[in-house]
Design a protein around this motif. Sequence first.
Motif, PDB file in Angstrom:
ATOM      1  N   SER A 137       0.818  -1.200   0.000  1.00  0.00           N
ATOM      2  CA  SER A 137       0.000   0.000   0.000  1.00  0.00           C
ATOM      3  C   SER A 137       0.858   1.260   0.000  1.00  0.00           C
ATOM      4  CB  SER A 137      -0.919   0.025   1.221  1.00  0.00           C
ATOM      5  OG  SER A 137      -1.658   1.241   1.251  1.00  0.00           O
ATOM      6  N   GLY A 138       0.459   2.241  -0.804  1.00  0.00           N
ATOM      7  CA  GLY A 138       1.146   3.522  -0.824  1.00  0.00           C
ATOM      8  C   GLY A 138       0.684   4.446   0.275  1.00  0.00           C
ATOM      9  N   LEU A 139      -0.341   4.039   1.031  1.00  0.00           N
ATOM     10  CA  LEU A 139      -0.885   4.855   2.105  1.00  0.00           C
ATOM     11  C   LEU A 139      -0.455   4.301   3.454  1.00  0.00           C
ATOM     12  CD1 LEU A 139      -2.848   7.119   3.079  1.00  0.00           C
ATOM     13  CD2 LEU A 139      -4.666   5.395   3.017  1.00  0.00           C
ATOM     14  N   VAL A 140       0.090   5.179   4.314  1.00  0.00           N
ATOM     15  CA  VAL A 140       0.511   4.796   5.659  1.00  0.00           C
ATOM     16  C   VAL A 140      -0.268   5.640   6.658  1.00  0.00           C
ATOM     17  CG1 VAL A 140       2.425   4.621   7.291  1.00  0.00           C
ATOM     18  CG2 VAL A 140       2.838   4.252   4.841  1.00  0.00           C
ATOM     19  N   LEU A 141      -1.038   4.991   7.522  1.00  0.00           N
ATOM     20  CA  LEU A 141      -1.783   5.681   8.565  1.00  0.00           C
ATOM     21  C   LEU A 141      -1.049   5.506   9.889  1.00  0.00           C
ATOM     22  CD1 LEU A 141      -5.459   4.656   7.657  1.00  0.00           C
ATOM     23  CD2 LEU A 141      -4.281   6.794   7.127  1.00  0.00           C
ATOM     24  N   LEU A 142      -0.714   6.615  10.530  1.00  0.00           N
ATOM     25  CA  LEU A 142       0.019   6.573  11.792  1.00  0.00           C
ATOM     26  C   LEU A 142      -0.936   6.437  12.966  1.00  0.00           C
ATOM     27  CD1 LEU A 142       2.664   9.383  11.134  1.00  0.00           C
ATOM     28  CD2 LEU A 142       2.875   6.912  10.754  1.00  0.00           C
ATOM     29  N   PRO A 143      -0.460   5.894  14.082  1.00  0.00           N
ATOM     30  CA  PRO A 143      -1.324   5.757  15.267  1.00  0.00           C
ATOM     31  C   PRO A 143      -1.861   7.115  15.712  1.00  0.00           C
ATOM     32  CG  PRO A 143       0.708   4.505  15.543  1.00  0.00           C
ATOM     33  CD  PRO A 143       0.880   5.325  14.314  1.00  0.00           C
ATOM     34  N   ALA A 144      -3.124   7.156  16.073  1.00  0.00           N
ATOM     35  CA  ALA A 144      -3.756   8.417  16.454  1.00  0.00           C
ATOM     36  C   ALA A 144      -3.120   9.027  17.686  1.00  0.00           C
ATOM     37  CB  ALA A 144      -5.254   8.197  16.686  1.00  0.00           C
ATOM     38  N   LEU A 196       4.132  -0.761 -17.056  1.00  0.00           N
ATOM     39  CA  LEU A 196       4.739  -0.949 -15.740  1.00  0.00           C
ATOM     40  C   LEU A 196       4.203   0.069 -14.742  1.00  0.00           C
ATOM     41  CD1 LEU A 196       8.475  -1.648 -16.690  1.00  0.00           C
ATOM     42  CD2 LEU A 196       6.821  -3.279 -15.762  1.00  0.00           C
ATOM     43  N   ILE A 197       4.027   1.301 -15.194  1.00  0.00           N
ATOM     44  CA  ILE A 197       3.498   2.344 -14.311  1.00  0.00           C
ATOM     45  C   ILE A 197       2.046   2.049 -13.944  1.00  0.00           C
ATOM     46  CG2 ILE A 197       2.903   4.800 -14.164  1.00  0.00           C
ATOM     47  CD1 ILE A 197       5.381   5.318 -15.951  1.00  0.00           C
ATOM     48  N   ALA A 198       1.264   1.577 -14.910  1.00  0.00           N
ATOM     49  CA  ALA A 198      -0.132   1.228 -14.624  1.00  0.00           C
ATOM     50  C   ALA A 198      -0.194   0.117 -13.569  1.00  0.00           C
ATOM     51  CB  ALA A 198      -0.829   0.778 -15.905  1.00  0.00           C
ATOM     52  N   ARG A 199       0.672  -0.870 -13.693  1.00  0.00           N
ATOM     53  CA  ARG A 199       0.679  -1.974 -12.731  1.00  0.00           C
ATOM     54  C   ARG A 199       1.156  -1.514 -11.354  1.00  0.00           C
ATOM     55  NH1 ARG A 199      -0.247  -6.932 -14.775  1.00  0.00           N
ATOM     56  NH2 ARG A 199      -0.352  -7.110 -17.055  1.00  0.00           N
ATOM     57  N   SER A 200       2.158  -0.629 -11.314  1.00  0.00           N
ATOM     58  CA  SER A 200       2.629  -0.128 -10.022  1.00  0.00           C
ATOM     59  C   SER A 200       1.559   0.723  -9.352  1.00  0.00           C
ATOM     60  CB  SER A 200       3.916   0.676 -10.203  1.00  0.00           C
ATOM     61  OG  SER A 200       3.679   1.915 -10.852  1.00  0.00           O
ATOM     62  N   THR A 201       0.783   1.439 -10.160  1.00  0.00           N
ATOM     63  CA  THR A 201      -0.312   2.252  -9.619  1.00  0.00           C
ATOM     64  C   THR A 201      -1.357   1.367  -8.952  1.00  0.00           C
ATOM     65  OG1 THR A 201       0.013   3.922 -11.354  1.00  0.00           O
ATOM     66  CG2 THR A 201      -2.097   3.953 -10.177  1.00  0.00           C
ATOM     67  N   LEU A 202      -1.725   0.298  -9.632  1.00  0.00           N
ATOM     68  CA  LEU A 202      -2.740  -0.597  -9.066  1.00  0.00           C
ATOM     69  C   LEU A 202      -2.202  -1.310  -7.827  1.00  0.00           C
ATOM     70  CD1 LEU A 202      -5.677  -1.338  -9.974  1.00  0.00           C
ATOM     71  CD2 LEU A 202      -4.721  -3.537 -10.644  1.00  0.00           C
ATOM     72  N   ARG A 203      -0.927  -1.695  -7.866  1.00  0.00           N
ATOM     73  CA  ARG A 203      -0.347  -2.407  -6.728  1.00  0.00           C
ATOM     74  C   ARG A 203      -0.315  -1.518  -5.482  1.00  0.00           C
ATOM     75  NH1 ARG A 203       4.138  -3.591  -8.864  1.00  0.00           N
ATOM     76  NH2 ARG A 203       5.325  -1.817  -8.075  1.00  0.00           N
ATOM     77  N   ALA A 204       0.051  -0.257  -5.643  1.00  0.00           N
ATOM     78  CA  ALA A 204       0.209   0.631  -4.492  1.00  0.00           C
ATOM     79  C   ALA A 204      -1.105   1.218  -4.001  1.00  0.00           C
ATOM     80  CB  ALA A 204       1.169   1.768  -4.844  1.00  0.00           C
ATOM     81  N   TRP A 205      -2.087   1.396  -4.912  1.00  0.00           N
ATOM     82  CA  TRP A 205      -3.278   2.157  -4.535  1.00  0.00           C
ATOM     83  C   TRP A 205      -4.593   1.444  -4.823  1.00  0.00           C
ATOM     84  CZ3 TRP A 205      -1.502   6.050  -1.778  1.00  0.00           C
ATOM     85  CH2 TRP A 205      -0.250   6.592  -2.087  1.00  0.00           C
ATOM     86  N   GLY A 206      -4.561   0.336  -5.539  1.00  0.00           N
ATOM     87  CA  GLY A 206      -5.816  -0.328  -5.920  1.00  0.00           C
ATOM     88  C   GLY A 206      -5.835  -1.797  -5.578  1.00  0.00           C
ATOM     89  N   ASP A 207      -6.570  -2.567  -6.378  1.00  0.00           N
ATOM     90  CA  ASP A 207      -6.655  -4.023  -6.196  1.00  0.00           C
ATOM     91  C   ASP A 207      -7.074  -4.385  -4.778  1.00  0.00           C
ATOM     92  OD1 ASP A 207      -6.591  -6.650  -6.973  1.00  0.00           O
ATOM     93  OD2 ASP A 207      -4.422  -6.879  -6.730  1.00  0.00           O
ATOM     94  N   GLY A 208      -8.194  -3.774  -4.333  1.00  0.00           N
ATOM     95  CA  GLY A 208      -8.724  -4.061  -3.000  1.00  0.00           C
ATOM     96  C   GLY A 208      -8.463  -2.972  -1.987  1.00  0.00           C
ATOM     97  N   LEU A 209      -7.543  -2.063  -2.287  1.00  0.00           N
ATOM     98  CA  LEU A 209      -7.280  -0.946  -1.379  1.00  0.00           C
ATOM     99  C   LEU A 209      -8.325   0.151  -1.606  1.00  0.00           C
ATOM    100  CD1 LEU A 209      -3.384  -0.747  -1.755  1.00  0.00           C
ATOM    101  CD2 LEU A 209      -4.684  -1.709   0.151  1.00  0.00           C
ATOM    102  N   PRO A 210      -8.666   0.921  -0.565  1.00  0.00           N
ATOM    103  CA  PRO A 210      -9.742   1.905  -0.700  1.00  0.00           C
ATOM    104  C   PRO A 210      -9.395   3.097  -1.568  1.00  0.00           C
ATOM    105  CG  PRO A 210      -8.689   2.098   1.447  1.00  0.00           C
ATOM    106  CD  PRO A 210      -8.123   0.864   0.811  1.00  0.00           C
ATOM    107  N   THR A 211      -8.116   3.349  -1.813  1.00  0.00           N
ATOM    108  CA  THR A 211      -7.731   4.560  -2.533  1.00  0.00           C
ATOM    109  C   THR A 211      -8.229   4.581  -3.978  1.00  0.00           C
ATOM    110  OG1 THR A 211      -5.572   3.447  -2.536  1.00  0.00           O
ATOM    111  CG2 THR A 211      -5.789   5.398  -1.173  1.00  0.00           C
ATOM    112  N   LEU A 212      -8.044   3.492  -4.711  1.00  0.00           N
ATOM    113  CA  LEU A 212      -8.564   3.437  -6.082  1.00  0.00           C
ATOM    114  C   LEU A 212      -9.894   2.690  -6.169  1.00  0.00           C
ATOM    115  CD1 LEU A 212      -5.473   2.900  -8.424  1.00  0.00           C
ATOM    116  CD2 LEU A 212      -6.840   4.971  -8.080  1.00  0.00           C
TER     117      LEU A 212
END
Length: 408
Positions: free
Chosen positions: A122-129, A362-378
């Motif tokens: 995931s390209g998104l990191v949520l820190l502890p509140a 390659l960029i399209a696949r990296s985009t989906l890997r980091a932000w999509g394919d089950g992740l809420p961002t995409l």
Amino acid sequence: MDTWNLSGRRPTQVVHGIGGLAKWLTHQEGRTLTLLADPAVADSETVDRITACAAWADRSVERIVPDGPGTLESVTALAERLRTSELVVAVGGGTLLDQTKLAVLTSAAPVVRDRLAAGGRSGLVLLPAEAAPAVPVVTVPTTVGTGSELSGGACLAGPRGKRLVLGNGLQPDVAVLDPVATRTLPAELLAEGVFEVFFRTAGMYVGDPRDLPTEDAFTLTLLQRLTTLGAELAAVRRSGRGAGDALRLEIARLSGISHGPGFNTGRDPAACKGWYLANELSTGLGLRKMTAAAAVLPPLWRRIAEGDTHWGSVPRLHRLWQAVTSAHRPALPEDPVDGIGALLDTWLIGRDVEADAERTELIARSTLRAWGDGLPTLGALTLADVRRVLDEAVRQPHLDLELDLEPA
């Protein structure tokens, strides 16, 4: 990009003018001010003025000029240097401000480094509140667009590109806005800063189909004001003159204001789908973020206009564009897809991006890997959806060569 409406810390206090920092310092307990300055502004008038404010408030100054690229390693090293700091003032662009916020929080809460170092796609990191800085943080932006000086977010560079880090503890205590801080900012980057705020704000508005009367009204007003300032700046650039203090300060104010809860409360925090594509495109091709964003936006809006609700809302796109065209001079095309291209050209925002089919894939696949394919961002967007936008956003060099070789 901080659009996740994190709460838990009071909003950042905005101080207009570096001189206003002196009075604020007298109410702080720390006697030593750690001044972090971007190498490009380490010897600037801005730094000199802040140093003078510290002297007036009877505070000593320790200067540090971080030269790290904003990676986990450089953030960790800076966190060690800040471990005994009493008050931190960061002067620089978004990268320096992001690195400072992450380092201050890491020095106070070791769990932050653990979270940043954790693996995962995931390209998104949520820190502890509960992670909170131990010392006050003051930001003095020398660029515009990111709004890092007022946001609870930061970007962290890594081997797979930039990750978006969000947490309550990343919210600065004070942001100082002063036109002297942006006097050396090239006009091209100032224009890209206007577009960055436009891109982020418009993406949030169009990407979420829900009507929020108050937030929508604020957003459309902000976009109209950005449109006016963008056109004004473009006219200044064409005349060969530099942008005045008043224009730069107004742009800087809107850059931070756009992160306010009044614009995005109740919205889908991942509504700006274009941000994720632009992030990966800029990383994959080594482009400036706004060059990538400008290339992505017209084809993304085309998908919306064609009725693909995974990218955004058709009625809201047209409503937004009506607001933009009502504020822009010279007149823009009424069709939003044609119009956004015309606006980018009028504002002199570069968007010519070249890549071969293999690199784009390659960029399209990296985009989906980091932000999509089950992740809420995409969300529900697929590889085919992402590929379609990126294919239209970039130009394949060999195709142009073939056209040049055609007989007359």
